[in-house]
Enzyme design. Structure first.
Site, PDB file in Angstrom:
ATOM      1  N   GLU A 197     -81.333  86.183  65.551  1.00 20.86           N
ATOM      2  CA  GLU A 197     -81.384  85.730  64.163  1.00 20.86           C
ATOM      3  C   GLU A 197     -81.306  84.209  64.032  1.00 20.86           C
ATOM      4  O   GLU A 197     -81.352  83.684  62.909  1.00 20.86           O
ATOM      5  CB  GLU A 197     -80.255  86.394  63.377  1.00 20.86           C
ATOM      6  CG  GLU A 197     -80.390  87.911  63.402  1.00 20.86           C
ATOM      7  CD  GLU A 197     -79.272  88.627  62.669  1.00 20.86           C
ATOM      8  OE1 GLU A 197     -79.341  88.689  61.429  1.00 20.86           O
ATOM      9  OE2 GLU A 197     -78.357  89.121  63.334  1.00 20.86           O
ATOM     10  N   PHE A 236     -85.048  94.559  60.879  1.00 28.57           N
ATOM     11  CA  PHE A 236     -84.603  93.275  60.310  1.00 28.57           C
ATOM     12  C   PHE A 236     -83.403  93.447  59.385  1.00 28.57           C
ATOM     13  O   PHE A 236     -83.168  92.639  58.498  1.00 28.57           O
ATOM     14  CB  PHE A 236     -85.753  92.584  59.565  1.00 28.57           C
ATOM     15  CG  PHE A 236     -87.079  92.718  60.246  1.00 28.57           C
ATOM     16  CD1 PHE A 236     -87.283  92.140  61.494  1.00 28.57           C
ATOM     17  CD2 PHE A 236     -88.107  93.427  59.685  1.00 28.57           C
ATOM     18  CE1 PHE A 236     -88.498  92.262  62.148  1.00 28.57           C
ATOM     19  CE2 PHE A 236     -89.327  93.566  60.328  1.00 28.57           C
ATOM     20  CZ  PHE A 236     -89.519  92.984  61.560  1.00 28.57           C
ATOM     21  N   GLN A 269     -88.619  86.012  70.323  1.00 29.41           N
ATOM     22  CA  GLN A 269     -87.691  86.155  69.198  1.00 29.41           C
ATOM     23  C   GLN A 269     -87.610  84.889  68.363  1.00 29.41           C
ATOM     24  O   GLN A 269     -87.667  84.922  67.135  1.00 29.41           O
ATOM     25  CB  GLN A 269     -86.302  86.495  69.726  1.00 29.41           C
ATOM     26  CG  GLN A 269     -86.114  87.944  70.064  1.00 29.41           C
ATOM     27  CD  GLN A 269     -85.999  88.782  68.814  1.00 29.41           C
ATOM     28  OE1 GLN A 269     -84.984  88.816  68.156  1.00 29.41           O
ATOM     29  NE2 GLN A 269     -87.078  89.452  68.460  1.00 29.41           N
ATOM     30  N   PRO A 311     -86.264  84.549  79.312  1.00 27.11           N
ATOM     31  CA  PRO A 311     -86.914  83.496  78.526  1.00 27.11           C
ATOM     32  C   PRO A 311     -88.153  83.967  77.771  1.00 27.11           C
ATOM     33  O   PRO A 311     -88.481  83.419  76.719  1.00 27.11           O
ATOM     34  CB  PRO A 311     -87.280  82.443  79.582  1.00 27.11           C
ATOM     35  CG  PRO A 311     -86.351  82.696  80.719  1.00 27.11           C
ATOM     36  CD  PRO A 311     -86.115  84.170  80.733  1.00 27.11           C
ATOM     37  N   THR A 335     -88.747  87.087  76.346  1.00 24.99           N
ATOM     38  CA  THR A 335     -88.380  87.774  75.108  1.00 24.99           C
ATOM     39  C   THR A 335     -87.606  86.848  74.176  1.00 24.99           C
ATOM     40  O   THR A 335     -87.705  86.969  72.951  1.00 24.99           O
ATOM     41  CB  THR A 335     -87.554  89.032  75.413  1.00 24.99           C
ATOM     42  OG1 THR A 335     -86.400  88.682  76.179  1.00 24.99           O
ATOM     43  CG2 THR A 335     -88.374  90.051  76.178  1.00 24.99           C
ATOM     44  N   ILE A 347     -85.180  97.653  68.741  1.00 28.20           N
ATOM     45  CA  ILE A 347     -85.765  97.410  67.423  1.00 28.20           C
ATOM     46  C   ILE A 347     -86.979  96.485  67.507  1.00 28.20           C
ATOM     47  O   ILE A 347     -87.389  95.885  66.515  1.00 28.20           O
ATOM     48  CB  ILE A 347     -84.719  96.850  66.443  1.00 28.20           C
ATOM     49  CG1 ILE A 347     -84.144  95.509  66.933  1.00 28.20           C
ATOM     50  CG2 ILE A 347     -83.592  97.842  66.228  1.00 28.20           C
ATOM     51  CD1 ILE A 347     -83.227  94.844  65.921  1.00 28.20           C
ATOM     52  N   THR A 400     -87.095  94.017  69.963  1.00 29.38           N
ATOM     53  CA  THR A 400     -86.654  92.724  70.481  1.00 29.38           C
ATOM     54  C   THR A 400     -86.657  92.634  71.996  1.00 29.38           C
ATOM     55  O   THR A 400     -86.428  91.553  72.541  1.00 29.38           O
ATOM     56  CB  THR A 400     -85.229  92.434  69.975  1.00 29.38           C
ATOM     57  OG1 THR A 400     -84.386  93.529  70.351  1.00 29.38           O
ATOM     58  CG2 THR A 400     -85.211  92.298  68.462  1.00 29.38           C
TER      59      THR A 400
END
Length: 766
Positions: free
Chosen positions: A731, A246, A664, A658, A660, A472, A474
């Protein structure tokens, strides 16, 4: 399809499960501290109990005779060992200018003052607890309003900083029909990844190998080479998987060089895993911020002026800042804008990136003020944003490459049932629970960086992709494999992806939502060159007419072992390989995004990410957008706050996966809820020390706090951002959620809370 794997819409890939999922759930995935090394020693850090002052004395002899203790590094025997590294704010990778064990001076609580190394972890820990040290403590400045804290403008602190401005905001505010003004605050927050900050170093002659969870293995190598005075080529960084980051693992922290030095001194590998509380001060965090926002508007809701001044806390020696007015100044159509960013130097460790670094705190202030304006105008908050929507940012008039903000609002509002909202605060109720509905804009700049990848294609053996990109958590392994699978027409299970190693082609930092767009673009280029090689063999006259293999070969694809041309003609791939006399074709792809500097690719190999895009471009502006709606319930008697429903709709160009992507965005929404109601690093202002530096007292949302989260992925095409049309969304999801919650709390109670997190005590007099 199910909710977890949404049905792909136009311009979306398949919702494939993570190809590394089995490794992770079975424990087979090896993280940095899992990597086996022969005969390791173990290190434990000793950190300062004061925030400002000096180390008067420290006595390694008090523990060196303990069984198993091998070495104790202090400023007395390691000063000068760690050289200065270039700070992130100056284009480097160092998280702080404070060099470990350089002097006896203490700059912040939890600063490293010693490192004990022993044969076993238990012996090192015991010795670290017993190490005798005396300190001279001075009165520290904890942050805002503290005696001794020093404020200066961001412009004075950094030549690179710009405060976006246009028109005359003061005059426009003075003549506006309606003006709202407010002060807003966001707290210190810490990353708290489940995987702690860990480093393993081993030397082979003059060559160093480092196993460390890193969001930028090339960047970490560059920074460590600076600190150790080494050639980058003599350092290898390995980081196959990362258990949460993060932003906290996006820069080199003071611990890494110390572990390398200890391993060199001992002539054997050394392992270090920090404690949870040490992670609060050895690594970075989200700094607390203050904002003064003024909005002017006509009575029909059209903005005439925006003034946004922000303040951010940083360390005493460093001028770190996130400066989110770069986004807020450009969010809506407003002809007069004034912004200014200030930094406040205090006796704290240097802050750093935390998911959506500028946007989370700065958009909280803007989106709260927008809701206040809608209330003052007696206007629907969605409609206020509609009348101020724009396809050109106001500062330079640059066009957005695409902007589906209002489409997101319409989709989310319909799914949420927004039309049933009574605008009057306190008007909606369910028994003892006051119901509030709020909304806010989500946004994140579409940024990219140079990236490289190597792809090897065998007609019978599948595809291998190599890149120093980062997983990481994701789903990077999966989307990279999907790009190769789609381009070369092979099943996903036949694609092998290798990442996270400086022996592989370079990739930029896994931050700024750039990884998928940047790395997948490099993979796509390599795959297209492979296709070009095959076309050159199958149709030499075609390649000759367009300038050689890989040039202008649009329309050529591979599917089911066939090379298929734009007119439907096809060739057997196996036969083409025989004709080439090759068992495999390997190609290298180097992607350089629009707006990059001429030396960006060279910088990539040297460990510099070279991020561009967003509002940095001279000819356009690139952002992904979303709209978030929240329902809160506030108990009429106890003022307990619940948020039973979160709905977000997002548009981010081409969606590679779609499944993943939804994961997120859902994680972002939940984190945004935590930002609004839970997360705050408590600080003892007298001692400038963190109080709740553990997972027991650092509050985050749990299952009981999150009843329903709905993510809507909108179809959007953007041909300008990069060849694949990928905007990036990692993000995006947690921007604006905190404001939506605060706006919903106002709707439920009639009380406007401008300081986060919102707690029961803030509503007792509502």
């Amino acid at each position: 399809m199910v909710d977890a794997a949404p049905e792909p819409k136009v311009n979306m890939g398949q919702p494939a499960p993570r190809i590394d999922g089995r490794l992770k759930v079975t424990g087979a995935a090896r993280y940095a501290s899992d990597m086996p090394v022969a005969n390791p020693a173990f290190a434990v850090l000793v950190t300062s109990p004061i925030a400002k002052g000096k180390v008067l004395s420290i006595d390694p002899a008090s523990v060196l005779d303990m069984p198993g203790v091998l070495d104790v590094l202090t400023h007395q025997n390691a000063s000068g060992e760690v050289k200065a590294a270039t700070m992130i704010s100056q284009g480097g990778t160092a998280s702080t200018s404070i060099r470990p064990l350089e002097t006896d001076q203490i700059f912040h609580d939890g600063q490293i003052v010693a490192m004990v190394v022993a044969d076993t972890f238990e012996a090192a820990r015991d010795a670290a607890y017993r190490l005798k040290a005396r300190y001279f403590a001075e009165r520290p400045s904890a942050g805002f309003d503290a005696p001794g804290a020093q404020e200066r403008s961001a412009k004075d602190a950094s030549e690179k900083h710009e405060d976006p401005q246009v028109g005359d905001a003061e005059q426009a505010l003075a003549t506006a029909d309606v003006v709202v003004e407010g002060w807003y605050e966001t707290p210190t927050q810490h990353h708290n990844p489940i995987e702690l900050f860990t480093t393993t170093c081993l030397w082979s002659g003059a060559e160093l190998t480092v196993h460390e969870p890193s969001q930028t293995v090339y960047g970490l190598r560059a920074g460590l080479a600076e600190q150790l005075g080494m050639d980058q080529q003599d350092i290898r960084i390995v980081s196959r998987f990362i258990g949460g980051a993060f932003g906290s693992k996006g820069a080199i922290t003071p611990r890494t060089a110390l572990v390398a030095i200890a391993a060199r001194r001992l002539g054997r590998p050394v392992k270090l895993v920090t404690t949870r509380d040490q992670g609060y001060t050895v690594a970075t965090y989200r700094a607390e911020t203050r904002h003064h926002v003024r909005l002017g508007a006509s009575r029909d809701g059209r903005l005439t002026a925006l003034s946004h001044e922000g303040w951010e806390v940083t360390s005493r020696p460093d001028a770190y800042m996130v400066a989110g007015t770069d986004t807020t100044a450009r969010m809506y159509k407003v002809p007069n804008v004034f912004t200014k960013v200030n930094i406040v130097h205090a006796d704290r460790n240097t802050p750093g990136f935390m998911r959506s670094p500028p946007e989370v705190p700065y958009m909280f202030a803007l989106e709260s003020a927008m809701d206040e304006l809608a209330f003052k105008l007696d206007m629907d908050p969605v409609e206020l944003r509609r009348v101020n929507d724009t396809m050109n940012e106001p500062i330079k008039g640059l066009p957005y490459t695409s902007r589906s903000l209002m489409q997101c609002y319409d989709a989310a509002a319909e799914a949420f049932g927004w039309s049933g909202r009574d605008r009057r605060p306190g008007s909606m109720r369910d028994g003892d629970w006051l119901i509030g509905w709020g909304c806010a804009t989500a946004c994140y700049p579409t940024q990219l960086a140079p990236a490289a990848a190597r792809v090897r294609y065998r007609p019978q053996g599948g595809v291998r992709v190599e890149t120093a990109g980062h997983e990481i958590g994701t789903g990077a392994y999966t989307v990279v494999a999907q790009m190769a699978s789609e381009k070369l027409g092979v099943p996903l299970e036949d694609v092998d992806v290798v990442m996270g190693d400086t022996q592989l082609p370079p990739a930029p930092v896994a931050g700024g939502s750039i990884s998928t767009a940047s790395v997948c673009s490099a993979v796509a280029l390599a795959c297209e060159r492979i296709i070009g090689r095959l076309v050159a063999r199958a149709e030499p006259q075609t390649t000759a007419s367009v300038g050689g293999p890989g040039a202008g070969l649009s329309g050529w694809t591979i599917a089911q072992g066939k090379l298929i041309g734009p007119g439907g003609e096809f060739h057997d791939v196996g036969e083409l390989f025989k004709a080439l006399g090759a068992g495999a074709i390997e190609e290298y792809g180097e992607f350089v995004p629009h707006g990059s500097s001429p030396d960006a690719l060279a910088g990539l190999y040297a460990g510099k990410s070279g991020i561009t895009g967003g509002s940095r471009l001279k000819d356009r502006i690139q952002y992904a957008f979303g709209a978030e709606f929240v329902e809160v319930r506030v108990h009429a008697r106890t003022r307990e706050i619940r948020a039973p429903r979160l709905v977000g709709a997002f548009a981010a160009g081409h969606i590679m996966n779609p499944r993943t992507a939804r994961s997120q965005l859902m994680g972002g929404l939940i984190w945004g809820l935590g930002s609004a109601l839970h997360e705050r690093t408590e600080i003892d202002v007298r001692a400038a020390r963190y109080v709740n530096d553990n997972l027991a007292e650092y509050l985050i949302p749990v299952n009981a706090d999150v009843a329903e989260v709905k993510v809507i992925l909108l179809s959007e095409e953007d041909q300008l951002v990069n060849p694949s049309g990928i905007k990036g969304l990692g993000e995006l999801g947690n921007v604006g959620t905190n404001a939506a919650v605060a706006n919903a709390v106002h709707h439920a109670t009639g009380k406007r809370i401008r300081s986060l997190p919102i707690r029961i005590e803030h509503l007792l007099d509502a």
